[in-house]
Design a protein around this motif. Structure first.
Motif, PDB file in Angstrom:
ATOM      1  N   VAL A  36       0.820  -1.216   0.000  1.00 49.19           N
ATOM      2  CA  VAL A  36       0.000   0.000   0.000  1.00 49.19           C
ATOM      3  C   VAL A  36       0.849   1.259   0.000  1.00 49.19           C
ATOM      4  CG1 VAL A  36      -1.728   1.317   1.287  1.00 49.19           C
ATOM      5  CG2 VAL A  36      -1.905  -1.158   1.157  1.00 49.19           C
ATOM      6  N   GLY A  37       1.981   1.255   0.741  1.00 47.25           N
ATOM      7  CA  GLY A  37       2.775   2.465   0.908  1.00 47.25           C
ATOM      8  C   GLY A  37       3.184   3.101  -0.401  1.00 47.25           C
ATOM      9  N   VAL A  38       3.701   2.295  -1.331  1.00 51.33           N
ATOM     10  CA  VAL A  38       4.171   2.845  -2.597  1.00 51.33           C
ATOM     11  C   VAL A  38       3.015   3.258  -3.504  1.00 51.33           C
ATOM     12  CG1 VAL A  38       6.354   1.603  -2.552  1.00 51.33           C
ATOM     13  CG2 VAL A  38       4.347   0.513  -3.568  1.00 51.33           C
ATOM     14  N   LEU A  39       1.794   2.801  -3.184  1.00 50.71           N
ATOM     15  CA  LEU A  39       0.625   3.150  -3.998  1.00 50.71           C
ATOM     16  C   LEU A  39      -0.141   4.345  -3.440  1.00 50.71           C
ATOM     17  CD1 LEU A  39      -0.793  -0.414  -4.824  1.00 50.71           C
ATOM     18  CD2 LEU A  39       0.507   1.110  -6.325  1.00 50.71           C
ATOM     19  N   ILE A  40       0.321   4.889  -2.321  1.00 48.45           N
ATOM     20  CA  ILE A  40      -0.398   6.016  -1.715  1.00 48.45           C
ATOM     21  C   ILE A  40      -0.552   7.202  -2.674  1.00 48.45           C
ATOM     22  CG2 ILE A  40      -0.056   7.868  -0.014  1.00 48.45           C
ATOM     23  CD1 ILE A  40       0.347   5.808   2.092  1.00 48.45           C
ATOM     24  N   PRO A  41       0.480   7.553  -3.468  1.00 47.51           N
ATOM     25  CA  PRO A  41       0.254   8.648  -4.433  1.00 47.51           C
ATOM     26  C   PRO A  41      -0.896   8.356  -5.397  1.00 47.51           C
ATOM     27  CG  PRO A  41       2.601   8.245  -4.186  1.00 47.51           C
ATOM     28  CD  PRO A  41       1.900   7.137  -3.450  1.00 47.51           C
ATOM     29  N   PHE A  42      -1.033   7.100  -5.849  1.00 53.22           N
ATOM     30  CA  PHE A  42      -2.133   6.715  -6.729  1.00 53.22           C
ATOM     31  C   PHE A  42      -3.469   6.826  -5.986  1.00 53.22           C
ATOM     32  CE2 PHE A  42       1.606   4.702  -8.410  1.00 53.22           C
ATOM     33  CZ  PHE A  42       1.434   4.655  -9.783  1.00 53.22           C
ATOM     34  N   ILE A  43      -3.499   6.277  -4.763  1.00 49.98           N
ATOM     35  CA  ILE A  43      -4.728   6.272  -3.972  1.00 49.98           C
ATOM     36  C   ILE A  43      -5.144   7.693  -3.603  1.00 49.98           C
ATOM     37  CG2 ILE A  43      -5.752   5.492  -1.799  1.00 49.98           C
ATOM     38  CD1 ILE A  43      -3.831   3.080  -1.914  1.00 49.98           C
ATOM     39  N   ARG A  44      -4.159   8.497  -3.206  1.00 55.33           N
ATOM     40  CA  ARG A  44      -4.430   9.875  -2.796  1.00 55.33           C
ATOM     41  C   ARG A  44      -5.028  10.684  -3.945  1.00 55.33           C
ATOM     42  NH1 ARG A  44       0.804  11.887  -0.689  1.00 55.33           N
ATOM     43  NH2 ARG A  44       1.270  12.035  -2.903  1.00 55.33           N
ATOM     44  N   GLU A  45      -4.471  10.493  -5.135  1.00 54.92           N
ATOM     45  CA  GLU A  45      -4.982  11.220  -6.303  1.00 54.92           C
ATOM     46  C   GLU A  45      -6.353  10.709  -6.721  1.00 54.92           C
ATOM     47  OE1 GLU A  45      -3.744  12.078 -10.982  1.00 54.92           O
ATOM     48  OE2 GLU A  45      -2.343  11.092  -9.611  1.00 54.92           O
ATOM     49  N   ASP A  46      -6.533   9.390  -6.701  1.00 60.29           N
ATOM     50  CA  ASP A  46      -7.794   8.803  -7.157  1.00 60.29           C
ATOM     51  C   ASP A  46      -8.951   9.136  -6.221  1.00 60.29           C
ATOM     52  OD1 ASP A  46      -9.534   7.228  -8.716  1.00 60.29           O
ATOM     53  OD2 ASP A  46      -9.159   5.470  -7.469  1.00 60.29           O
ATOM     54  N   ASN A  51      -2.717  13.944   3.047  1.00 60.74           N
ATOM     55  CA  ASN A  51      -1.606  13.111   3.501  1.00 60.74           C
ATOM     56  C   ASN A  51      -1.904  12.452   4.834  1.00 60.74           C
ATOM     57  OD1 ASN A  51       0.337  13.372   1.400  1.00 60.74           O
ATOM     58  ND2 ASN A  51       0.806  15.440   2.092  1.00 60.74           N
ATOM     59  N   ALA A  52      -2.560  13.194   5.742  1.00 64.42           N
ATOM     60  CA  ALA A  52      -2.878  12.633   7.057  1.00 64.42           C
ATOM     61  C   ALA A  52      -3.845  11.465   6.922  1.00 64.42           C
ATOM     62  CB  ALA A  52      -3.470  13.717   7.954  1.00 64.42           C
ATOM     63  N   VAL A  53      -4.857  11.606   6.071  1.00 64.12           N
ATOM     64  CA  VAL A  53      -5.808  10.516   5.840  1.00 64.12           C
ATOM     65  C   VAL A  53      -5.107   9.348   5.161  1.00 64.12           C
ATOM     66  CG1 VAL A  53      -7.915   9.835   4.634  1.00 64.12           C
ATOM     67  CG2 VAL A  53      -7.797  12.060   5.756  1.00 64.12           C
ATOM     68  N   ALA A  54      -4.226   9.653   4.214  1.00 65.16           N
ATOM     69  CA  ALA A  54      -3.480   8.592   3.537  1.00 65.16           C
ATOM     70  C   ALA A  54      -2.612   7.821   4.525  1.00 65.16           C
ATOM     71  CB  ALA A  54      -2.623   9.180   2.419  1.00 65.16           C
ATOM     72  N   GLY A  55      -2.033   8.540   5.501  1.00 68.10           N
ATOM     73  CA  GLY A  55      -1.231   7.876   6.521  1.00 68.10           C
ATOM     74  C   GLY A  55      -2.031   6.904   7.346  1.00 68.10           C
ATOM     75  N   THR A 235       5.278   3.828   4.586  1.00 71.91           N
ATOM     76  CA  THR A 235       4.230   4.737   4.125  1.00 71.91           C
ATOM     77  C   THR A 235       4.796   5.957   3.407  1.00 71.91           C
ATOM     78  OG1 THR A 235       2.864   4.069   6.005  1.00 71.91           O
ATOM     79  CG2 THR A 235       2.205   6.062   4.851  1.00 71.91           C
ATOM     80  N   TRP A 236       5.821   6.581   3.980  1.00 73.15           N
ATOM     81  CA  TRP A 236       6.239   7.905   3.517  1.00 73.15           C
ATOM     82  C   TRP A 236       7.586   7.951   2.819  1.00 73.15           C
ATOM     83  CZ3 TRP A 236       2.277  10.536   2.894  1.00 73.15           C
ATOM     84  CH2 TRP A 236       1.236  10.550   3.823  1.00 73.15           C
ATOM     85  N   MET A 237       8.374   6.892   2.860  1.00 71.27           N
ATOM     86  CA  MET A 237       9.677   6.940   2.198  1.00 71.27           C
ATOM     87  C   MET A 237       9.561   7.237   0.699  1.00 71.27           C
ATOM     88  SD  MET A 237      12.824   4.257   2.576  1.00 71.27           S
ATOM     89  CE  MET A 237      14.398   4.512   1.760  1.00 71.27           C
ATOM     90  N   PRO A 238       8.575   6.685  -0.016  1.00 74.44           N
ATOM     91  CA  PRO A 238       8.444   7.065  -1.433  1.00 74.44           C
ATOM     92  C   PRO A 238       8.265   8.566  -1.619  1.00 74.44           C
ATOM     93  CG  PRO A 238       7.157   5.106  -0.988  1.00 74.44           C
ATOM     94  CD  PRO A 238       7.622   5.614   0.349  1.00 74.44           C
TER      95      PRO A 238
END
Length: 398
Positions: A36-46, A51-55, A235-238
């Motif tokens: 999931v961590g590396v896909l957060i940018p995809f999920i966040r945009e979609d 960022n807080a909710v994505a975390g 979660t956030w390293m990417p």
């Protein structure tokens, strides 16, 4: 069980199925989360989330760990360890399926189910190893940890390419973990015949006394601190690396590199730790490597990122393995080990759950990663201190 029987533990078909089952259950304990961590940018945009909710996508399963970890031994005591693990795999399949549906609600509900399922394996697999392989604890801990981290690394490495190719998207990339969970359940089913008569081994006796044990709390802080750093970076390293000039695909592979570095360490450390008089030096080195790797990320620059990723991976692998070994090495028997495992993982993952959301919120407030990384370095110093104390020979009983 005599030593001859122990020596032939790997010999029968049934026991090979047990070994394979433990390996496959271990393989499910990180991949569905690290993907999931590396896909957060995809999920966040979609889904148009902050960022807080994505975390919270990473935090939610950690809260599930904290909720179910002290209860898992009680469930296993009632229905059997093997049946409890099988039930957790069923819940995992359901969770992965629900998470892959469209919408924020499905994402978080499925993620919570996944956290509940994984928490059972986190707590019970060390107990199963202690009961069924009492003279091979270090070896079996290393074997299952290797596969857990191999699949955790694969989750970070292949998720972005899968999500970017064809029509899979991030939902399809996450849904593929159903295959591993279903396969693991099929391989584990023969173990259900072994559920009878073994429940007493996980009964939590003297559990309350652990709350009064300073050593138990040090182990708990060590467990929680290393988990907080690991899941926060997953979660956030990417995002941290993208700010340093990496694209999303390359950043995902840097997270893969971090987890790949974990793999050999998780096999070596349990075997070595079991043979040492104490684990002080191992614990000190673990904390020091966390500090160096995180300080490197804070310094910035893209050139040495692979080195920092490797150092953090080595530290994370050592810290996780030491946590698992402390449950055994610092207790008198299987009952006390199960109690310590439940306590450390409950309070520890509750602490870890704060990390991804706090770091995401701090990044939203400050617009950078300096303060979040500074806080992680401070936590690494605490890990060094409590880890060194936990590494001294002794038992947790108050």
């Amino acid at each position: 069980m005599d030593k001859n029987e122990i020596g032939s533990k790997f010999g029968s078909r049934r026991n090979w199925l047990l070994v394979i089952g433990i390996i496959l259950v271990g393989a499910n304990l990180r991949g569905p989360l690290t993907s999931v961590g590396v896909l957060i940018p995809f999920i966040r945009e979609d889904l148009a989330i902050s960022n807080a909710v994505a975390g919270a996508i990473t935090t939610l399963p950690l809260l599930a760990f904290a909720l179910l970890s002290p209860i898992a031994p009680k469930i296993a005591n009632r229905i059997g360890m093997e049946r409890t693990v099988a039930l957790s795999l069923v819940i995992l399949i359901v969770g992965v399926a629900v998470r892959s549906l469209s919408g924020v609600n499905s994402l978080f509900l499925g993620t919570f189910f996944i956290g509940l399922a994984i928490s059972v394996g986190n707590v019970l697999i060390p107990g199963i190893i202690k009961m069924k392989f009492p003279f091979k604890i270090g070896l079996m801990t290393g074997i299952y940890a290797i596969f857990m981290n191999v699949f955790g690394a694969l989750g970070s490495g292949i998720s972005v390419p899968l999500a970017s190719s064809g029509s899979l998207g991030w939902q399809g990339a996450l849904a593929l973990w159903i295959i591993l969970a279903a396969t693991s359940l099929l391989i584990w089913l023969p173990q259900l015949k072994e559920s009878g008569g073994r429940q007493a081994a996980v009964k939590k006796e003297k559990g309350d006394s652990l709350l009064r044990s300073p050593l138990a709390w040090k182990i708990t802080v060590f467990m929680g601190g290393q988990s907080l750093i690991f899941y926060t970076l997953i979660t956030w390293m990417p995002d941290i690396l993208q700010q340093n000039g990496y694209d999303s695909n390359t950043a995902g592979w840097m997270v893969f590199l971090m987890q790949f570095a974990i793999i050999p360490v998780t096999f070596i450390v349990p075997v070595v730790a079991e043979k040492m008089k104490n684990q002080v030096m191992l614990s000190f080195m673990t904390g020091a490597l966390f500090i160096i790797g995180l300080a490197g990320l804070l310094q910035g620059g893209a050139l040495l990122v692979p080195l920092w990723a490797i150092l953090i991976g080595i530290a994370a692998g050592s810290a996780f393995s030491l946590s698992m070994m402390f449950f055994t090495l610092r207790t008198k028997d299987g009952k006390e080990a199960a109690a310590l495992s439940g306590m450390a993982q409950s309070f520890g993952y509750l602490l870890a759950a704060v990390g991804p959301v706090l770091v995401g919120a701090l990044h939203d407030i400050t617009g950078g990663w300096t303060l979040p990384l500074t806080l992680l370095i401070a936590l690494a110093v605490i890990i060094l201190i409590v880890g060194t104390a936990s590494g001294k020979k002794g038992q947790v009983t108050a």
